[in-house]
Motif scaffolding. Structure first.
Motif, PDB file in Angstrom:
ATOM      1  N   GLY A 186       0.807  -1.213   0.000  1.00 11.51           N
ATOM      2  CA  GLY A 186       0.000   0.000   0.000  1.00 11.51           C
ATOM      3  C   GLY A 186       0.842   1.265   0.000  1.00 11.51           C
ATOM      4  N   ARG A 187       1.916   1.271   0.773  1.00 14.98           N
ATOM      5  CA  ARG A 187       2.803   2.443   0.802  1.00 14.98           C
ATOM      6  C   ARG A 187       3.423   2.690  -0.573  1.00 14.98           C
ATOM      7  N   LEU A 188       3.818   1.616  -1.234  1.00 12.99           N
ATOM      8  CA  LEU A 188       4.435   1.768  -2.548  1.00 12.99           C
ATOM      9  C   LEU A 188       3.422   2.232  -3.594  1.00 12.99           C
ATOM     10  N   ILE A 189       2.202   1.709  -3.517  1.00 15.34           N
ATOM     11  CA  ILE A 189       1.150   2.160  -4.443  1.00 15.34           C
ATOM     12  C   ILE A 189       0.874   3.647  -4.225  1.00 15.34           C
ATOM     13  N   GLU A 190       0.797   4.049  -2.967  1.00 15.80           N
ATOM     14  CA  GLU A 190       0.503   5.458  -2.666  1.00 15.80           C
ATOM     15  C   GLU A 190       1.622   6.374  -3.150  1.00 15.80           C
ATOM     16  N   ALA A 191       2.870   5.933  -2.983  1.00 12.70           N
ATOM     17  CA  ALA A 191       4.002   6.771  -3.365  1.00 12.70           C
ATOM     18  C   ALA A 191       4.233   6.784  -4.872  1.00 12.70           C
ATOM     19  N   PHE A 192       3.909   5.662  -5.530  1.00 10.99           N
ATOM     20  CA  PHE A 192       4.180   5.521  -6.971  1.00 10.99           C
ATOM     21  C   PHE A 192       2.953   4.939  -7.673  1.00 10.99           C
ATOM     22  N   PRO A 193       1.828   5.659  -7.660  1.00 11.84           N
ATOM     23  CA  PRO A 193       0.556   5.082  -8.129  1.00 11.84           C
ATOM     24  C   PRO A 193       0.535   4.709  -9.599  1.00 11.84           C
ATOM     25  N   GLU A 194       1.315   5.366 -10.426  1.00 11.37           N
ATOM     26  CA  GLU A 194       1.331   5.060 -11.860  1.00 11.37           C
ATOM     27  C   GLU A 194       2.418   4.050 -12.218  1.00 11.37           C
ATOM     28  N   THR A 195       3.269   3.735 -11.251  1.00 13.16           N
ATOM     29  CA  THR A 195       4.422   2.871 -11.533  1.00 13.16           C
ATOM     30  C   THR A 195       4.280   1.499 -10.892  1.00 13.16           C
ATOM     31  N   VAL A 196       3.927   1.457  -9.620  1.00  8.99           N
ATOM     32  CA  VAL A 196       3.761   0.174  -8.924  1.00  8.99           C
ATOM     33  C   VAL A 196       2.331  -0.289  -9.177  1.00  8.99           C
ATOM     34  N   VAL A 197       2.174  -1.181 -10.154  1.00  7.35           N
ATOM     35  CA  VAL A 197       0.836  -1.487 -10.659  1.00  7.35           C
ATOM     36  C   VAL A 197       0.398  -2.925 -10.409  1.00  7.35           C
ATOM     37  N   GLY A 198       1.305  -3.789  -9.909  1.00  9.10           N
ATOM     38  CA  GLY A 198       0.913  -5.174  -9.706  1.00  9.10           C
ATOM     39  C   GLY A 198       1.888  -5.934  -8.836  1.00  9.10           C
ATOM     40  N   ILE A 199       1.528  -7.183  -8.565  1.00 11.25           N
ATOM     41  CA  ILE A 199       2.394  -8.060  -7.785  1.00 11.25           C
ATOM     42  C   ILE A 199       2.268  -9.483  -8.302  1.00 11.25           C
ATOM     43  N   LYS A 200       3.404 -10.150  -8.425  1.00  6.34           N
ATOM     44  CA  LYS A 200       3.418 -11.589  -8.654  1.00  6.34           C
ATOM     45  C   LYS A 200       3.454 -12.228  -7.278  1.00  6.34           C
ATOM     46  N   GLU A 201       2.359 -12.902  -6.912  1.00  2.12           N
ATOM     47  CA  GLU A 201       2.234 -13.499  -5.587  1.00  2.12           C
ATOM     48  C   GLU A 201       2.574 -14.982  -5.710  1.00  2.12           C
ATOM     49  N   SER A 202       3.820 -15.308  -5.375  1.00  2.00           N
ATOM     50  CA  SER A 202       4.301 -16.676  -5.561  1.00  2.00           C
ATOM     51  C   SER A 202       4.435 -17.444  -4.259  1.00  2.00           C
ATOM     52  N   ALA A 203       3.885 -16.907  -3.175  1.00  2.00           N
ATOM     53  CA  ALA A 203       3.912 -17.649  -1.919  1.00  2.00           C
ATOM     54  C   ALA A 203       2.880 -18.768  -1.912  1.00  2.00           C
ATOM     55  N   GLY A 204       1.931 -18.700  -2.851  1.00  2.00           N
ATOM     56  CA  GLY A 204       0.877 -19.709  -2.906  1.00  2.00           C
ATOM     57  C   GLY A 204      -0.166 -19.538  -1.816  1.00  2.00           C
ATOM     58  N   ASP A 205      -0.243 -18.345  -1.253  1.00  2.00           N
ATOM     59  CA  ASP A 205      -1.158 -18.061  -0.139  1.00  2.00           C
ATOM     60  C   ASP A 205      -2.376 -17.330  -0.691  1.00  2.00           C
ATOM     61  N   ASN A 233      -5.169 -16.601   0.689  1.00  2.00           N
ATOM     62  CA  ASN A 233      -5.692 -15.591   1.613  1.00  2.00           C
ATOM     63  C   ASN A 233      -4.950 -14.269   1.454  1.00  2.00           C
ATOM     64  N   ASN A 234      -3.648 -14.344   1.248  1.00  3.39           N
ATOM     65  CA  ASN A 234      -2.872 -13.121   1.046  1.00  3.39           C
ATOM     66  C   ASN A 234      -3.265 -12.441  -0.254  1.00  3.39           C
ATOM     67  N   MET A 235      -3.489 -13.234  -1.307  1.00  2.00           N
ATOM     68  CA  MET A 235      -3.944 -12.670  -2.581  1.00  2.00           C
ATOM     69  C   MET A 235      -5.271 -11.928  -2.396  1.00  2.00           C
ATOM     70  N   GLN A 236      -6.185 -12.573  -1.681  1.00  5.63           N
ATOM     71  CA  GLN A 236      -7.497 -11.947  -1.443  1.00  5.63           C
ATOM     72  C   GLN A 236      -7.357 -10.669  -0.635  1.00  5.63           C
ATOM     73  N   ALA A 237      -6.448 -10.664   0.320  1.00 14.50           N
ATOM     74  CA  ALA A 237      -6.242  -9.468   1.152  1.00 14.50           C
ATOM     75  C   ALA A 237      -5.719  -8.304   0.314  1.00 14.50           C
ATOM     76  N   ILE A 238      -4.818  -8.593  -0.614  1.00 17.67           N
ATOM     77  CA  ILE A 238      -4.280  -7.535  -1.473  1.00 17.67           C
ATOM     78  C   ILE A 238      -5.371  -6.994  -2.397  1.00 17.67           C
ATOM     79  N   ILE A 239      -6.160  -7.894  -2.977  1.00 20.88           N
ATOM     80  CA  ILE A 239      -7.259  -7.480  -3.864  1.00 20.88           C
ATOM     81  C   ILE A 239      -8.250  -6.593  -3.116  1.00 20.88           C
ATOM     82  N   ALA A 240      -8.576  -7.009  -1.889  1.00 23.89           N
ATOM     83  CA  ALA A 240      -9.554  -6.248  -1.101  1.00 23.89           C
ATOM     84  C   ALA A 240      -9.016  -4.878  -0.701  1.00 23.89           C
TER      85      ALA A 240
END
Length: 301
Positions: A157-176, A178-185
């Motif tokens: 969230g801090r990175l999105i706020e600081a760089f909203p046009e640049t930090v646009v996604g994440i590759k979530e490779s932990a296989g979690d 619940n964590n994916m859902q938390a980021i989406i929410a």
């Protein structure tokens, strides 16, 4: 943020090697072109599956340049540019941009463990402020089981706020999931991409953006079938069949050390034994394991 800026099926492309251990650029570019023909929206080269951290900066630059020279469109490439040293991450990112490649996947600096969110925020900020190119789109890379450095939901969230046009996604490779859902929410419109093939279907249903996965080296067509048809109830049987095939290939690739196994399976698919080669410290499959793999591969749908 509203609509996802990066969506689709991307292959975490494996990197073939010559007999002397150098990257086989010709075979690699053939592989990239085949991945696109089979349905990938793009190629995420120089990631974990691509053995990126076993290559030097110059080798990484050569691999990216070769893909472009062979005609792979710049907007279809997502090179990994995150390494341990911030100046080197800057250099690799600038190199990609100089070639017209604007989307990159960026690991955090990963040698020191137990670092704070403040430290990771500072590291990413130094890279992005130094590169200072408004064309750049960064997919963060969360793979703590390998990197040892997790990216927390608040840090994202801090990175999105600081760089909203640049930090646009994440590759979530932990296989979690619940964590994916938390980021989406927490961050609507932020592109969450699954790093594990079996999670593409549930992630898309939960509002995710797609995937960057290893098994796409083998079954890109099935992953694309899931992506294209997930929201069409009339295509449920097509999606279910595609997902079952994906899971079967993923399960076999996980039966042995994954990266050498993925490469061996690409070799079995293409009839080119050169794909069996890996760069140390990874080792090719033993003759016995390869024989068993080949026998089981022949039974896959």
């Amino acid at each position: 943020m509203n609509a996802h800026k990066i969506t689709g099926v991307y292959s975490a492309a494996a990197t073939p090697l010559n007999a002397d251990g150098s990257p086989d650029l010709g075979l690699f570019t053939e592989h990239c072109q085949r991945l696109l023909e089979e349905g990938c929206h793009g190629v995420a080269l120089l990631g974990t599956t691509g053995e990126a951290n076993s290559f030097s900066s110059s080798e990484r630059r050569n691999i990216l340049e070769a893909a472009l020279k062979a005609g792979v469109p710049a907007d279809k490439l997502l090179p990994g540019t995150g390494v341990v040293a911030i100046p080197e991450t800057v250099e690799l990112t600038r190199h990609a941009l100089s070639l017209g490649v604007t989307k990159v996947v960026m690991l955090p600096p990963f040698y020191y463990k137990g670092v704070t969110d403040d430290g990771l925020f500072t590291a990413y900020s130094q890279v992005l402020n130094t590169v200072a190119d408004n064309r750049l789109q960064v997919i963060l890379y969360h793979i703590p089981q390998v990197s040892g450095v997790p990216l927390s939901v608040p840090l994202i969230g801090r990175l999105i706020e600081a760089f909203p046009e640049t930090v646009v996604g994440i590759k979530e490779s932990a296989g979690d999931f619940n964590n994916m859902q938390a980021i989406i929410a927490a961050y609507p419109g932020f592109s969450v991409l699954a790093g594990a093939d079996p999670l593409l279907l549930p992630l898309l249903k939960a509002g995710g953006a797609g995937c960057i996965t290893a098994t796409s080296n083998l079954v890109a067509d099935s992953l694309r079938a899931v992506y294209d048809n997930v929201h069409d109830e009339a295509q449920t049987s097509v999606v279910d069949a595609a997902q079952a095939r994906i899971n079967a290939y993923r399960a076999l690739s996980n039966s042995y050390v994954q990266i050498p196994t993925i490469k061996a399976m690409v070799g079995l698919k293409t009839g080119n034994a050169a794909w069996k080669r890996t760069r140390a410290p990874l080792m090719p499959l033993s003759e016995a394991d390869y024989a068993a793999l080949a026998e089981n591969y022949a039974k896959l749908p």
